[in-house]
Design a protein around this motif. Structure first.
Motif, PDB file in Angstrom:
ATOM      1  N   VAL A   8      22.387 -15.149 -55.567  1.00 52.45           N
ATOM      2  CA  VAL A   8      21.086 -15.180 -54.904  1.00 52.45           C
ATOM      3  C   VAL A   8      20.071 -15.861 -55.808  1.00 52.45           C
ATOM      4  CG1 VAL A   8      19.325 -13.808 -53.721  1.00 52.45           C
ATOM      5  CG2 VAL A   8      21.628 -12.904 -53.942  1.00 52.45           C
ATOM      6  N   ASP A   9      19.239 -16.698 -55.240  1.00 56.08           N
ATOM      7  CA  ASP A   9      18.140 -17.280 -56.007  1.00 56.08           C
ATOM      8  C   ASP A   9      17.041 -16.226 -56.164  1.00 56.08           C
ATOM      9  OD1 ASP A   9      17.108 -20.189 -56.886  1.00 56.08           O
ATOM     10  OD2 ASP A   9      15.417 -19.022 -56.116  1.00 56.08           O
ATOM     11  N   LYS A  68      29.643  -7.692 -56.788  1.00 50.55           N
ATOM     12  CA  LYS A  68      28.686  -8.091 -57.828  1.00 50.55           C
ATOM     13  C   LYS A  68      27.664  -9.066 -57.259  1.00 50.55           C
ATOM     14  CE  LYS A  68      28.601  -9.182 -62.775  1.00 50.55           C
ATOM     15  NZ  LYS A  68      28.149  -7.833 -63.128  1.00 50.55           N
ATOM     16  N   ILE A  69      26.415  -8.897 -57.699  1.00 49.81           N
ATOM     17  CA  ILE A  69      25.340  -9.803 -57.283  1.00 49.81           C
ATOM     18  C   ILE A  69      24.783 -10.485 -58.531  1.00 49.81           C
ATOM     19  CG2 ILE A  69      23.072  -9.983 -56.167  1.00 49.81           C
ATOM     20  CD1 ILE A  69      23.771  -7.395 -54.637  1.00 49.81           C
ATOM     21  N   LEU A  70      24.847 -11.825 -58.532  1.00 56.76           N
ATOM     22  CA  LEU A  70      24.307 -12.603 -59.651  1.00 56.76           C
ATOM     23  C   LEU A  70      23.082 -13.364 -59.162  1.00 56.76           C
ATOM     24  CD1 LEU A  70      27.774 -13.012 -59.938  1.00 56.76           C
ATOM     25  CD2 LEU A  70      26.857 -13.456 -62.217  1.00 56.76           C
ATOM     26  N   GLU A  99      21.162  -3.620 -60.412  1.00 55.72           N
ATOM     27  CA  GLU A  99      22.200  -4.138 -59.508  1.00 55.72           C
ATOM     28  C   GLU A  99      22.448  -5.637 -59.729  1.00 55.72           C
ATOM     29  OE1 GLU A  99      23.875  -2.376 -57.348  1.00 55.72           O
ATOM     30  OE2 GLU A  99      22.719  -0.544 -57.050  1.00 55.72           O
ATOM     31  N   PHE A 100      21.479  -6.305 -60.412  1.00 55.58           N
ATOM     32  CA  PHE A 100      21.555  -7.755 -60.538  1.00 55.58           C
ATOM     33  C   PHE A 100      21.972  -8.191 -61.945  1.00 55.58           C
ATOM     34  CE2 PHE A 100      17.872  -7.565 -57.322  1.00 55.58           C
ATOM     35  CZ  PHE A 100      18.766  -7.493 -56.260  1.00 55.58           C
ATOM     36  N   THR A 101      22.731  -9.310 -61.989  1.00 51.56           N
ATOM     37  CA  THR A 101      23.122  -9.926 -63.257  1.00 51.56           C
ATOM     38  C   THR A 101      22.483 -11.302 -63.342  1.00 51.56           C
ATOM     39  OG1 THR A 101      25.241  -8.762 -63.255  1.00 51.56           O
ATOM     40  CG2 THR A 101      25.098 -10.770 -64.606  1.00 51.56           C
ATOM     41  N   ASP A 102      21.910 -11.617 -64.496  1.00 48.83           N
ATOM     42  CA  ASP A 102      21.277 -12.929 -64.670  1.00 48.83           C
ATOM     43  C   ASP A 102      22.360 -14.012 -64.746  1.00 48.83           C
ATOM     44  OD1 ASP A 102      19.241 -14.901 -65.321  1.00 48.83           O
ATOM     45  OD2 ASP A 102      20.098 -14.855 -67.339  1.00 48.83           O
ATOM     46  N   TYR A 103      22.260 -14.979 -63.872  1.00 46.61           N
ATOM     47  CA  TYR A 103      23.284 -16.018 -63.733  1.00 46.61           C
ATOM     48  C   TYR A 103      23.430 -16.857 -64.993  1.00 46.61           C
ATOM     49  CZ  TYR A 103      25.627 -20.210 -61.860  1.00 46.61           C
ATOM     50  OH  TYR A 103      26.490 -21.255 -61.641  1.00 46.61           O
ATOM     51  N   ASP A 104      22.301 -17.339 -65.536  1.00 41.32           N
ATOM     52  CA  ASP A 104      22.361 -18.252 -66.683  1.00 41.32           C
ATOM     53  C   ASP A 104      23.009 -17.594 -67.899  1.00 41.32           C
ATOM     54  OD1 ASP A 104      21.149 -20.598 -65.556  1.00 41.32           O
ATOM     55  OD2 ASP A 104      19.279 -19.472 -65.492  1.00 41.32           O
ATOM     56  N   ALA A 105      22.618 -16.355 -68.160  1.00 45.58           N
ATOM     57  CA  ALA A 105      23.194 -15.639 -69.307  1.00 45.58           C
ATOM     58  C   ALA A 105      24.684 -15.398 -69.082  1.00 45.58           C
ATOM     59  CB  ALA A 105      22.462 -14.318 -69.510  1.00 45.58           C
TER      60      ALA A 105
END
Length: 527
Positions: free
Chosen positions: A108-109, A128-130, A140-146
């Motif tokens: 998700v953006d 999983k939600i990135l 609940e969210f994971t940072d995509y770039d990291a």
């Protein structure tokens, strides 16, 4: 030896031939095709670490961004299925699509996170939600770039994929009932790309501005055939006229795909602000046929080449083009504009017919109306978990589009309406598109939609919903009189209402179903 048609070939080709060329220009970065491939590998390794396997569904809710583009290839390397989501839906729509598709991972953006937050507890398959560009503290969210940075950029050991394997699952907006998931295979996407890049003359000299959302039938296949040709792809989050012109000027854009409403907003902006245009651009338009005068304004005022195409999600999506064939280049400009405004003729590899209720082709007289049916390598595998709808749409090997059209003496198909949008008034068929074409000739009208409304005597009659151009005043009676001068009286709107904005899809298509609903949910009849 048979070589399977797998869409990962397209990025491979770009890396081999155009590795050091700029592939993507996004608001926050510019990267080469080699760097894009490295990010794609990182994404594939990351998905593998999350347990994603061949056939698993990976969903994306994002505007046109680098992260959205790399998603296609990162997902495909595992043999997984890309599920791009329409960014203009309501949270409950996402609940249905994510659960129905059995999506395992959701990207998700950050600017769209608010659409997902209310439904997290309702998701049955998402593990999983990135979040792209994450600034959210939600656990609940994971940072995509990291997350992405943890994985290797080296070549990913790809899954064994067959060309008949599903590559993308695209949900059509449900006007009645729930949306349907269209299964497009690698073969569908691959052969559609080869056909379309030929007709649109795509090359490595092109600079594409991604105006049409990439979730919208993969932005008409643009992640595939522009990548295959090593074109530079410029991202655009929102289709605002000032932003579009700014990017065209800044990057020398040569081609863009967009909805008619977006192109209309560019014409209006140009008329008001006269931005400088140096590049002779190709604009690819799909949707209802514009008036010939509209085509003329694009080609004369903007100096752009207007290319009308036709298609739908279920056919990958394009099957016709309206470009002027060589034998008609001597026609007067007005006649050429009239041809360019039509859906046109079949692209290579596509068979397209317009048939009547008996299954026979309509006469090439520009008058007899029938339904467009098509056969091509782009026809979907079917609707996901919906055999009944699949069999209703694909009959005797032909896909029935639900679009009604005529065919002129030159063989150009001209769409008159969606089956459900044809207005049947006192037994007479009225094309809402034809009436809208006349309305757009009125100098005070910025946008128009014509829908059927109930009528005591005639069953239903045309009603016009109008957005008035700034600085103009016009009455409903004036508009009706204007139409009656140019149309048979039974085709002219019987009534007019005014609004500040018409409801639109994320791709800019006017949503007549929402307009019509307002008039049919009441018991009031027009006399």
């Amino acid at each position: 030896m048979h070589v399977p048609l797998i869409v990962t070939d397209f990025l491979d080709r770009a890396v081999t031939l155009y590795g050091d060329k700029v592939a993507v220009i996004d608001d926050h970065k510019s990267i080469t095709y080699r760097e894009l491939n490295e990010r794609v590998n990182q994404l594939s390794y990351g998905l593998g670490s999350l347990g994603v396997q061949k056939g698993d569904k990976v969903a994306y809710l994002a505007p046109n961004t680098l992260e959205m583009l790399e998603g296609f290839y990162g997902v495909f390397q595992l043999g997984a299925v890309m599920v791009p989501l329409n960014i203009r839906l309501q949270p409950h729509d996402y609940t249905f699509i994510l659960n129905h598709s059995e999506s395992k991972i959701l990207f998700v953006d950050q600017e769209l996170v608010h659409l997902i937050e209310p439904i997290i507890s309702d998701l049955t398959s998402v593990e999983k939600i990135l979040v792209h560009h994450c600034t959210n503290e939600n656990k609940e969210f994971t940072d995509y770039d990291a997350w992405l940075s943890r994985y290797s950029k080296t070549e990913y050991p790809r899954a064994t994929i067959d060309e008949e394997d599903v590559a993308s699952l695209l949900y059509t907006s449900g006007t009645t009932g729930n949306p349907k998931g269209v299964m497009l295979t690698h073969r569908n996407n691959y052969l559609h790309a080869l056909t379309t890049m030929h007709h649109l003359r795509v090359s490595d000299r092109d600079i594409l501005l991604h105006i049409l959302p990439m979730f919208h039938v993969n932005g008409w296949g643009s992640p595939f055939y522009y990548t295959a040709n090593g074109a530079t792809q410029v991202m655009l989050r929102k289709a605002l006229p000032e932003l579009v012109f700014e990017k065209i000027q800044k990057y020398g854009v040569t081609i863009a795909h967009m909805a008619p409403t977006v192109l209309n907003s560019l014409l209006e902006y140009h008329k008001q602000f006269q931005p400088k245009i140096e590049e002779k651009m190709r604009v690819v338009i799909a949707g209802s046929a514009p008036p010939p005068a509209f085509v003329g304004r694009v080609e004369e005022d903007l100096g752009w080449e207007f290319i009308q195409v036709y298609g739908m999600t279920e056919i990958s999506p394009l099957v016709t083009t309206s470009q002027i064939r060589s034998e008609y280049l001597d026609l007067p400009k007005e006649d050429q504009y009239r041809l360019k405004a039509k859906a046109g003729y079949a692209m290579i590899g596509c068979k397209v017919k317009v048939i009547n209720d008996d299954g026979e082709e309509v006469a090439k007289n520009g008058k007899e109306i029938g339904e467009i049916v098509t056969r091509s390598n782009g026809v979907m595998k079917g609707y996901w978990k919906n055999d009944e709808a699949t069999m209703d749409t694909i009959r005797n090997g032909w896909l029935h589009t639900g679009d009604m059209a005529t065919v002129d003496e030159r063989g150009y198909i001209d769409i008159v309406d969606r089956k459900k949008d044809v207005i049947i008034s006192g037994g007479e068929n009225i094309s809402s598109i034809e009436v809208e074409g006349v309305l757009y000739e009125h100098p005070a009208i910025l946008e128009a939609a014509v829908v059927s409304i109930p009528h005591e005597k005639w069953g239903e009659v045309p009603h016009a919903v109008i957005v008035v151009r700034e600085g103009h005043l016009v009455s409903g009676d004036e508009i009706i009189a204007f139409c009656r001068e140019k149309l048979a009286h039974f085709k002219a709107p019987k009534s007019v209402s005014f609004t500040e904005e018409l409801p639109k899809t994320a791709s800019g298509k006017i949503q007549k179903v929402h307009i019509r609903k307002e008039f049919w949910k009441t018991d009031r009849l027009v006399n």
